[in-house]
Scaffold this active site. Structure first.
Site, PDB file in Angstrom:
ATOM      1  N   TYR A 142       0.587  -1.369  -0.354  1.00 18.92           N
ATOM      2  CA  TYR A 142       0.229  -0.730  -0.121  1.00 18.92           C
ATOM      3  C   TYR A 142       0.858   1.324   0.450  1.00 18.92           C
ATOM      4  O   TYR A 142       0.081   2.454  -0.451  1.00 18.92           O
ATOM      5  CB  TYR A 142      -1.042  -0.472   1.306  1.00 18.92           C
ATOM      6  N   LYS A 192       3.223 -14.953   1.514  1.00 21.86           N
ATOM      7  CA  LYS A 192       3.453 -16.006   0.201  1.00 21.86           C
ATOM      8  C   LYS A 192       5.305 -16.105   0.320  1.00 21.86           C
ATOM      9  O   LYS A 192       6.016 -16.228  -0.043  1.00 21.86           O
ATOM     10  CB  LYS A 192       2.552 -15.289  -1.059  1.00 21.86           C
ATOM     11  N   ASP A 225      -2.964 -17.975   0.582  1.00 27.52           N
ATOM     12  CA  ASP A 225      -4.173 -18.578  -0.643  1.00 27.52           C
ATOM     13  C   ASP A 225      -4.684 -19.758  -0.598  1.00 27.52           C
ATOM     14  O   ASP A 225      -5.881 -19.961  -0.258  1.00 27.52           O
ATOM     15  CB  ASP A 225      -3.449 -19.387  -1.736  1.00 27.52           C
ATOM     16  N   ASP A 249      -6.248  -7.595   3.309  1.00 34.04           N
ATOM     17  CA  ASP A 249      -7.651  -6.532   2.914  1.00 34.04           C
ATOM     18  C   ASP A 249      -8.666  -7.330   2.217  1.00 34.04           C
ATOM     19  O   ASP A 249      -9.365  -7.522   2.468  1.00 34.04           O
ATOM     20  CB  ASP A 249      -6.946  -5.780   2.181  1.00 34.04           C
ATOM     21  N   ASP A 253     -12.210  -9.127   4.250  1.00 32.28           N
ATOM     22  CA  ASP A 253     -13.883  -8.785   3.260  1.00 32.28           C
ATOM     23  C   ASP A 253     -14.277 -10.667   3.031  1.00 32.28           C
ATOM     24  O   ASP A 253     -15.336 -10.636   3.603  1.00 32.28           O
ATOM     25  CB  ASP A 253     -13.582  -8.400   1.816  1.00 32.28           C
TER      26      ASP A 253
HETATM   27  C1  IPM Z   1     -10.552  -1.882   3.926  1.00 36.28           C
HETATM   28  C2  IPM Z   1     -10.283  -0.697   2.589  1.00 36.28           C
HETATM   29  C3  IPM Z   1      -9.386   0.488   2.647  1.00 36.28           C
HETATM   30  C4  IPM Z   1      -8.590  -0.950   1.892  1.00 36.28           C
HETATM   31  C5  IPM Z   1     -10.319   1.525   1.264  1.00 36.28           C
HETATM   32  C6  IPM Z   1     -11.297   2.447   1.757  1.00 36.28           C
HETATM   33  C7  IPM Z   1      -8.690   1.647   1.043  1.00 36.28           C
HETATM   34  O1  IPM Z   1     -11.162  -2.056   0.983  1.00 36.28           O
HETATM   35  O2  IPM Z   1     -10.192  -0.340   4.924  1.00 36.28           O
HETATM   36  O3  IPM Z   1     -10.500  -2.699   4.219  1.00 36.28           O
HETATM   37  O4  IPM Z   1      -7.938  -1.432   1.115  1.00 36.28           O
HETATM   38  O5  IPM Z   1      -7.649  -0.327   3.230  1.00 36.28           O
HETATM   39 MG    MG Z   2     -11.086  -3.605   2.137  1.00 35.58          MG
END
Ligand code: IPM
Ligand code: MG
Length: 369
Positions: A142, A192, A225, A249, A253
């Site tokens: 990032y 990884k 993975d 990230d 999710d």
């Molecule tokens: C998260 C989001 C952020 C990220 C974005 C909005 C910058 O996806 O907090 O997971 O990628 O970290």
């Molecule tokens: Mg995110």
């Protein structure tokens, strides 16, 4: 000690709506538990861009550095897609994380019993699930340099760099081990190492920290993975997962969706202790700004309210009050209250964002009656 301070940054989309419900909860604590906060509010993301031409004004950044905790709603929306990368709403959030040095991002994925049937996985795979992903938040791909889009020959090349120092890996590993000790005492580290040097270093440093100071915690390693696959196959094998910024990230999710709704999950981003002993901290729901439902009273305020519960626990040392709030949320869900994101096919009527907030406050009230 002076009154604890909170900076509220509602942001964009459903951010302001869900934050209004958190305000009700904060007010209740002030009125009924004598737990008062010095609350201020400011702009972030697209809202800040509209007002100031930047997704985070320097004055807001300075305020964030001073308060005991920042509470953020969400940033972004299609309206801002056309903006230059450097002023996109997301840059405001990334600047807060980076400049406050919030290296340890705690993302719990907890399945509320009343919602186990909302998961796309079978009930027995997710019922009772309670794991935390600790995502490194201030380094890795990032932020690594070099980055950019350059011209090479007759084509463009996009570049980002995955970069981790030993100390960056060590501090997030320590936070994961410390957290595990207060929970199930297990850490699984994901990288990884089979294809990335930064992954090899990650595995080495996590192993060294473990050897040195945390041998009482059970440590395992997984390629990220395979970790993603195991998260879908049998997530209850995990307790704490520690991983880098990008894998974290993605994996968070995926983990979030195991629980049935993204609208339920809070997060805490923690940094080093400040002079008063509290960690630098920002709390935010895992969900985004959901522009498609913004302003309609359909949003689920629970993730944002549970983020405030995390603030009570991690910034203000009020674990009992955090538990009270979490139990109030559990109670309204068990009573059958559902916002639109949590509706099955049984034709039940959804409650609005503010009805959900009111019900949680009523459950808090009942908890002290
Ligand atoms: C998260 C989001 C952020 C990220 C974005 C909005 C910058 O996806 O907090 O997971 O990628 O970290
Ligand atoms: Mg995110």
């Amino acid at each position: 000690m002076s009154t604890p301070s909170i900076l509220i940054l509602p942001g964009d989309g459903i951010g302001p709506e869900v934050m209004a419900e958190v305000r009700k909860v904060i007010d209740w604590y002030g009125a009924k538990r004598n737990v008062t906060f010095d609350v201020s509010e400011d702009l972030v993301g697209g809202a800040a861009y509209d007002a100031h031409g930047t997704p985070l004004h320097d004055d807001t950044m300075a305020k964030a550095q001073e308060v005991d905790a920042v509470l953020l709603g969400a940033v972004g929306g299609p309206k801002y897609d056309v903006l230059d990368f450097s002023v996109k709403p997301e840059r405001g959030l990334l600047r807060l994380r980076k400049e406050m040095d919030l290296y340890s991002n705690l993302r719990p994925a907890q399945c509320f019993d009343a919602l186990a049937d909302f998961s796309s996985l079978k009930r027995d795979v997710v019922a009772g699930l309670d794991i935390v992903i600790v995502r490194e938040l201030t380094s890795g791909i990032y932020f690594g340099e070099p980055r950019g889009i350059i011209n090479e020959g007759n084509e463009r090349v996009g570049i980002n760099t995955q970069r981790y120092t030993e100390s960056e890996i060590e501090r997030v590993a320590r936070s994961a081990f410390e957290l595990a000790r207060r929970r199930g005492n297990k850490v699984c580290s994901m990288e990884k190492a089979n294809v990335m040097e930064s992954g090899i270093l990650w595995r080495d440093v996590v192993t060294e920290v473990h050897q040195k100071d945390y041998q009482d915690v059970e440590l395992s390693h997984m390629y990220a993975d395979a970790g993603a696959m195991q998260l879908c196959r049998w997530p209850k094998q995990f307790d704490v997962i520690v991983t880098d910024n990008l894998f974290g990230d993605l994996l968070s999710d995926a983990a979030a969706m195991l629980t049935g709704s993204l609208g339920m999950l809070p997060s805490a981003s923690l940094g080093a202790p400040m002079a008063n002993g509290r960690p630098k901290a920002l709390y935010e729901p895992v969900h985004g700004s959901a522009p498609d439902i913004a302003g309609q009273g359909k949003a689920n305020p629970i993730a944002c309210i549970l983020s405030f519960a995390m603030a009570l626990r991690y910034s203000f040392d009020m674990g009992d009050e955090a538990t009270r709030l979490e139990e109030a949320v559990e109670k309204v869900l068990a009573d059958g209250l559902r916002t639109a994101d949590l509706l099955g096919e049984d034709g039940a009527q959804p409650v609005s964002t503010s009805e959900m907030g009111d019900a949680i406050v009523a459950a808090l009230e009942a908890s002290v009656a």
